[in-house]
Design a protein around this motif. Structure first.
Motif, mmCIF file in Angstrom:
data_model
loop_
_atom_site.group_PDB
_atom_site.id
_atom_site.type_symbol
_atom_site.label_atom_id
_atom_site.label_comp_id
_atom_site.label_asym_id
_atom_site.label_seq_id
_atom_site.Cartn_x
_atom_site.Cartn_y
_atom_site.Cartn_z
ATOM 1 N N SER A 6 -25.424 64.040 -18.752
ATOM 2 C CA SER A 6 -25.633 62.498 -19.097
ATOM 3 C C SER A 6 -23.983 61.813 -19.716
ATOM 4 C CB SER A 6 -26.142 62.716 -20.471
ATOM 5 O OG SER A 6 -25.349 63.565 -21.574
ATOM 6 N N HIS A 49 -24.620 60.534 -14.866
ATOM 7 C CA HIS A 49 -25.571 60.527 -16.077
ATOM 8 C C HIS A 49 -26.511 59.284 -16.411
ATOM 9 C CE1 HIS A 49 -23.774 55.769 -16.389
ATOM 10 N NE2 HIS A 49 -22.326 56.789 -15.636
ATOM 11 N N TRP A 50 -26.314 58.796 -14.514
ATOM 12 C CA TRP A 50 -27.841 57.184 -14.722
ATOM 13 C C TRP A 50 -29.200 58.237 -14.370
ATOM 14 C CZ3 TRP A 50 -29.492 58.447 -9.834
ATOM 15 C CH2 TRP A 50 -28.376 59.583 -8.528
ATOM 16 N N SER A 59 -29.804 61.375 -15.805
ATOM 17 C CA SER A 59 -30.746 61.144 -17.283
ATOM 18 C C SER A 59 -31.345 60.092 -17.601
ATOM 19 C CB SER A 59 -29.927 61.572 -18.371
ATOM 20 O OG SER A 59 -29.272 63.027 -17.912
ATOM 21 N N ALA A 60 -30.161 58.722 -17.473
ATOM 22 C CA ALA A 60 -30.888 57.625 -17.338
ATOM 23 C C ALA A 60 -32.288 57.281 -17.184
ATOM 24 C CB ALA A 60 -29.922 56.519 -17.134
ATOM 25 N N GLN A 61 -32.687 57.615 -16.304
ATOM 26 C CA GLN A 61 -33.419 57.476 -16.013
ATOM 27 C C GLN A 61 -34.675 58.446 -15.805
ATOM 28 O OE1 GLN A 61 -34.999 54.162 -13.776
ATOM 29 N NE2 GLN A 61 -32.759 53.639 -14.919
#
Length: 396
Positions: free
Chosen positions: A224, A229-230, A232-234
């Motif tokens: 993240s 990090h994208w 983790s964002a999804q």
């Protein structure tokens, strides 16, 4: 060219599951503010490693969305939609869900009514009226009138977004996407997978596993905060998509007639799918506790397994044994889910705007609160029946 050979008729058991889910959703939402009620009638705490029937309501919505996807896509292809026309429909439906979700989330709290110039109740009422104007099914052939009404709805939505001010002086933003917005993202990704693999249920089961793996990778320490990090964002969207895909698979197991399959074989395949879901959930549980808030794979897999069992029972009861009279109560809500979804909010905004109380807070506890919540849910379903007779229907 259609991806699967599916019936063009509405499936009563799917409608029954959708109607039951909507009724339970209204009941538990109203019950959420009640005090002194059993723990199994509340959402479990995010760290409890447990789930109640309340925690299965949202997954049931996602599951039903998935069950409808093969029928909806194949129906549009059968009517002659081109590839681009189909993608346009999917994108506009997704956009509609995202817009509805963002507006609803921002109306829940964190607003500055004084800076907005109007009360949040009036703001909410105008928002819902706009929703009706934009997504109402119009039965008139007067295209100019329909265009004007839809334009009024769009302009009102834009104006409401413009005047909205949060408690920090900022504009309307997707703090989170809301229930409808989360459904929108999962719907979009599932439609992409369904088309990409041309309705192959085994490939789609592989995508369910991929969604769980995506979540797992997103929770690796360091991801993240890195350039990845994208992922983790999804992770939450991946989990929700897995539930929608489970619904797609169940529809194909029961209704794909590309190859002749007996009813018995369909139930056996569904049973094997349930065993697979529960086994995968059991295997992952030591690593990811059951949590709706964290949208863990275990919560997703167990929820989808329960939904599959419930649907199989409803299919046996209504479509095979033809015990159908009881479903009449649920049909209006099942065929008009968006309208049913917004009616409770319309009631809340209206009574807030009028300054009246539906139910005294002093009685909002224990079994009295439970009975009131049940009455409210049934009353909303009754309102939908009345509005359906008045030909008020919304469609994204």
């Amino acid at each position: 060219m259609q991806y699967n050979k599916l019936s063009t008729q509405r499936i009563l058991s799917i409608d029954a599951l959708r109607g039951i889910t909507i009724l339970v959703m209204i009941f538990v939402n109203e019950l959420a503010g009640a005090k002194d009620i059993p723990a199994w009638m509340k959402h479990m705490h995010k760290d409890d490693d447990a789930m109640s029937f309340v925690d299965v309501v949202f997954p049931a919505f996602l599951f039903i969305v998935g069950m409808s996807i093969p029928f909806a896509i194949n129906s549009r292809l059968a009517k002659g939609d081109s590839f681009l026309q189909l993608q346009k429909h999917i994108l506009f439906r997704t956009l509609g869900l995202l817009v509805l979700g963002v507006f609803m989330v921002n109306a829940e709290g964190g607003y500055n009514q004084q800076a907005m110039g109007i009360s949040i109740d009036l703001w909410g009422l105008l928002f819902l009226i706009s929703v009706v104007l934009i997504w109402k099914v119009y039965y008139t052939k007067n295209k100019i009138l329909v265009g004007i009404l839809k334009a009024v709805g769009v302009i009102t939505l834009i104006a409401l977004a413009y005047i909205y001010t949060d408690d920090k002086g900022g504009p309307i933003t997707p703090r989170w996407w809301g229930i409808l917005g989360l459904i929108g993202w999962a719907y979009l990704y599932s439609c992409i997978f369904y088309q990409l693999f041309r309705g192959n249920k085994y490939a789609l089961i592989g995508m369910i596993a991929l969604c769980a793996a995506w979540y797992a990778v997103g929770k690796i320490p360091g991801i993240s905060g890195s350039g990845w990090h994208w992922i983790s964002a999804q992770s939450g969207n991946a989990s929700h998509t897995s539930i929608v895909l489970c619904g797609v698979v169940v529809s194909l197991l029961f209704f794909d007639e590309t190859k002749p399959v007996t009813i018995k074989s369909r139930f056996i395949q569904a049973l094997l799918f349930v065993i697979l879901l529960f086994a995968a959930g059991y295997f992952l549980r030591p690593y990811y506790k059951i949590s709706k808030i964290y949208a863990t794979p275990t919560w997703c897999l167990y929820s989808a397994g329960f939904c599959t069992i419930l649907f199989a029972f409803l299919y046996w009861l209504t479509d095979i044994k033809k015990i159908q009279r009881w479903t009449a109560f649920f049909k209006p809500a099942a065929s008009n889910p968006l309208l049913t979804y917004i009616i409770p909010d319309f009631i809340y905004y209206l009574v807030g705007f009028l300054g009246i109380t539906l139910f005294p807070e002093s009685l909002d506890h224990g079994w009295i609160g439970i009975l009131w919540s049940a009455f409210f849910a049934v009353a909303v379903m009754g309102i939908v029946i009345l509005l359906n007779k008045m030909k008020l229907r919304l469609k994204l």
